[in-house]
Every structure is written in structure tokens, then in C-alpha cells.
Enzyme design. Structure first.
Site, short mmCIF file in Angstrom:
data_model
loop_
_atom_site.label_atom_id
_atom_site.label_comp_id
_atom_site.label_asym_id
_atom_site.label_seq_id
_atom_site.Cartn_x
_atom_site.Cartn_y
_atom_site.Cartn_z
N SER A 200 1.31 -7.70 2.00
CA SER A 200 0.30 -6.67 2.43
C SER A 200 -0.45 -6.46 1.39
O SER A 200 -1.38 -7.12 0.72
CB SER A 200 1.02 -5.31 2.75
OG SER A 200 0.12 -4.54 3.57
N GLN A 201 -0.86 -5.17 0.55
CA GLN A 201 -1.67 -4.85 -0.55
C GLN A 201 -1.45 -5.87 -1.59
O GLN A 201 -2.13 -6.44 -2.34
CB GLN A 201 -1.44 -3.43 -0.79
CG GLN A 201 -2.58 -3.20 -2.27
CD GLN A 201 -2.17 -1.73 -2.61
OE1 GLN A 201 -2.81 -0.79 -2.44
NE2 GLN A 201 -1.00 -1.43 -3.26
N HIS B 271 3.36 -6.07 11.31
CA HIS B 271 3.02 -6.22 9.74
C HIS B 271 4.23 -6.42 8.97
O HIS B 271 4.28 -6.85 7.94
CB HIS B 271 2.24 -4.82 9.56
CG HIS B 271 1.70 -5.12 8.05
ND1 HIS B 271 0.92 -6.23 7.69
CD2 HIS B 271 1.68 -4.30 7.09
CE1 HIS B 271 0.36 -6.01 6.43
NE2 HIS B 271 1.03 -5.01 5.99
N TYR C 161 0.87 -1.13 0.05
CA TYR C 161 0.14 -0.09 -0.04
C TYR C 161 0.72 1.46 -0.05
O TYR C 161 1.70 1.62 1.01
CB TYR C 161 -0.90 -0.09 1.24
CG TYR C 161 -2.07 1.12 1.11
CD1 TYR C 161 -3.22 0.63 0.68
CD2 TYR C 161 -1.94 2.16 1.82
CE1 TYR C 161 -4.30 1.48 0.55
CE2 TYR C 161 -3.08 2.84 2.10
CZ TYR C 161 -4.18 2.66 1.47
OH TYR C 161 -5.27 3.36 1.28
N ASP D 231 -0.07 -8.67 14.17
CA ASP D 231 -0.14 -7.85 12.99
C ASP D 231 -1.31 -7.26 13.17
O ASP D 231 -2.52 -7.87 13.09
CB ASP D 231 -0.22 -8.55 11.74
CG ASP D 231 -0.21 -7.83 10.48
OD1 ASP D 231 -0.54 -6.62 10.71
OD2 ASP D 231 0.03 -8.16 9.34
#
Length: 329
Positions: free
Chosen positions: A187-188, A310, A92, A275
Site C-alpha cells: 500500500s503506502q 486492498h 498508511y 481493490d
């Protein structure tokens, strides 16, 4: 941050039912069919970055709406024969960066396409080069609520389509093996990986790390962290129950759990139990729904990092992915 979600034993069994619209498949088949009407070949331009053992191409391919999407394609020099490919999607706010930054897949004998994310690239890293020419109605800062009142208008409809078209693009490049394409990202990028595996189920492998964009309702209910917090902020302003209903309807077309159910490839996931950005239960919701009801069960594995937030496995992931993918591809 302590472990705040379910105990690991509960996570390993967590396979929730989600609100999936009846026309989910029609929505996405129509979306991809429209995107594929822009069928010009990807533009591949060799650039000199001073490397001798890796070659780099600046790639432009048509994404959603035919909009040009940029990517870097790296591959080993002095190699004959069609190469297996790893298509990677960014986290992201990040973009494709600089062409010499990620050459480890090429050094390992793979072609590697690093796709730019439309409209992103200014949040971290070294930049991006792909605009998003589509506007938005009322939205909170960030990307989560852009077009949130209609699934046809949502930002991630465009991004997921770009991701699928990136697979189409590498399959049209000479010297790359169209039958040996894997997708990967964190992630994204992990969320896009899951979506693409559902939209293009003949990819051979998917490797999502600490993936975002799954089980949105659960995420919003247990974390205040951004980017899921963008949804909370939007709904705290637009208090009308009809608006809330429309927001959740839109996200029902974008949920990684639904894409996971449609995947057919091998899958290597990772999760971090501390996370608070992509809560573990949202990751397991996708993993436990991955490629169900196959005549032959697919290979799927989850790597667990009990003491990480994360960042997850970070750079420890590459050797693990390399070894795992070598057995698959």
C-alpha cells in the site's frame, strides 16, 4: 466489491502517459543531495527483546532535512559475513511497531530494516516513534494534502527522501552487504518502494504490494475511498481552477509512474482486482512503465488476486517473495 476497473487484458497493456514536469530529475537530485549533506552515520543500538536466534537493533538515521528517522533492524544471530538486506516501508497510518513483530526475514537469513514513517503510527498496528517536525498550510485530515500547493513542501517529498536515506543507512552498517539491498512494502509502503527504486536505482530488487501513490488523477476519477479521497475533499473545498492546477502540478513530482520509469532493479508487484483503495489500473500504470529501455530487460512479475480488495495477497505474499528474492539476490 466487484471488479470495477478495466478488464485484465486491458490492464496488462495499460501504460498511460502522465503529466511529468520537465525538471523532475533536477527536483529529486537536488532534494537527495540536500538530504545527504546530513551525513552522520546511523546510530545502531542493540536491544534485548528476549530472542535467542534473532538480534534486534534500534536504528536512528538522518532523513529529509537531517530529521531523525527511527527503524528496527533485525538479523539472524550467530552469522558471519555480510548479509543481504530487505528495507521495508509501512502502510498508511502505521509505524514501525514493536521490535519482535516482524522477524520472518531475519529467520530466513536476511537483515531486515523496518522504517518508521514520519508523523504516522497512530492509525493501526502498535505505534510509531518518528515525528514530522515540518508544518503545513491548509490541508484536509490525513497526509495526502499536507503541503499540496508546492511540491517542495509536500509531505511525501519528505517521506520518499526518508526512504532513500534508509537505503543509505543500511549500506553504512557493518555486517550488511551494501550491494544486496532490496526494498519492499504494501500500500503506502509499496508506493514508497517504487519511489525509492526510482531514486536509488542500484537497489537489486523492489517488491511493492498493492501499491499506493501512482497515477493520482486516474485514482481520484474512479474511487471515492480514502486516502485518495482526501484529494477529492480538498478540491471540493478549494474550487479555484488555479488551485486545482497547482495541486496536480505538485502530485506530478510524486507520481509512482515517473519513479517506475527510472527504476533499474528487478520488480515483483502484486495487484488485487477488487481493490477500491488502490485501483488496479493505477498499479498497472507503474508496473507497465517499470524500468523501460534497458539493454537487458529486467525481471519483473505481477501477481494477480482476482477476488481480493486492498488486503491483496496478505500473508500469502511472504513465501512468494522469499522464493522470488532468493533467485535475484
Amino acid at each position: 466489491m466487484a471488479q470495477f476497473d478495466m478488464p485484465l487484458s486491458d490492464l496488462e497493456a495499460y501504460a498511460p502517459e502522465i503529466d511529468e514536469p520537465a525538471d523532475f530529475d533536477e527536483f529529486w537530485s537536488t532534494t537527495l543531495a540536500e538530504a545527504r549533506t546530513f551525513d552522520e552515520a546511523p546510530r545502531v543500538e542493540r536491544i534485548d527483546v528476549g530472542l535467542t536466534e534473532v538480534v534486534v537493533d534500534d536504528v536512528t538515521f538522518p532523513g529529509f532535512g537531517g530529521h531523525p528517522v527511527k527503524a528496527w533492524l533485525t538479523r539472524p544471530a550467530h552469522v558471519d559475513g555480510d548479509l543481504p538486506v530487505v528495507v521495508e516501508y509501512e502502510g498508511y497510518g502505521g509505524g514501525r511497531g514493536l521490535p519482535h513483530e516482524k522477524i520472518h526475514w531475519a529467520a530466513a537469513g536476511y537483515a531486515h530494516l523496518r522504517m518508521d514513517t514520519r508523523g504516522q503510527g497512530s492509525g493501526w498496528g502498535t505505534g510509531g516513534d518518528t515525528p514530522d517536525p515540518v508544518g503545513s498550510g491548509p490541508a484536509t485530515p490525513g497526509f495526502m494534502t499536507r503541503g499540496v500547493l508546492d511540491p517542495h513542501d509536500h509531505y511525501y517529498r519528505r517521506v520518499f527522501t526518508d526512504g532513500a536515506r534508509a537505503v543509505d543507512a543500511v549500506r553504512a552498517v557493518p555486517g550488511l552487504d551494501p550491494q544486496r539491498v532490496a526494498v519492499s512494502g504494501g500500500s503506502q509502503g509499496g508506493g514508497i518502494t517504487i519511489a525509492v527504486a526510482g531514486l536509488v536505482p542500484d537497489v537489486v530488487a523492489a517488491m511493492p504490494d498493492v501499491p499506493f501513490l501512482s497515477h493520482y488523477r486516474r485514482a481520484v476519477s474512479i474511487t471515492d475511498n480514502l486516502p485518495y479521497g482526501e484529494i477529492t475533499r480538498f478540491l471540493s473545498v478549494y474550487r479555484d481552477p488555479a488551485v486545482e492546477a497547482q495541486v496536480w502540478r505538485t502530485f506530478s513530482y510524486l507520481d509512482g509512474v515517473s519513479f517506475a520509469r527510472r527504476a533499474r532493479s528487478a520488480g515483483l508487484f502484486s495487484v488485487a482486482l477488487m481493490d477500491a483503495t488502490c485501483p488496479p489500473s493505477t498499479v498497472y500504470a507503474a508496473f507497465n512503465n517499470w524500468a523501460p529501455d534497458q539493454a537487458e530487460p529486467v525481471v519483473k512479475e505481477m501477481d494477480v488476486y482476482p477476488y481480493n480488495n486492498h488486503e491483496g495477497g496478505g500473508d500469502y505474499r511472504f513465501p512468494r517473495k522469499l522464493a522470488w528474492l532468493g533467485k535475484i539476490i
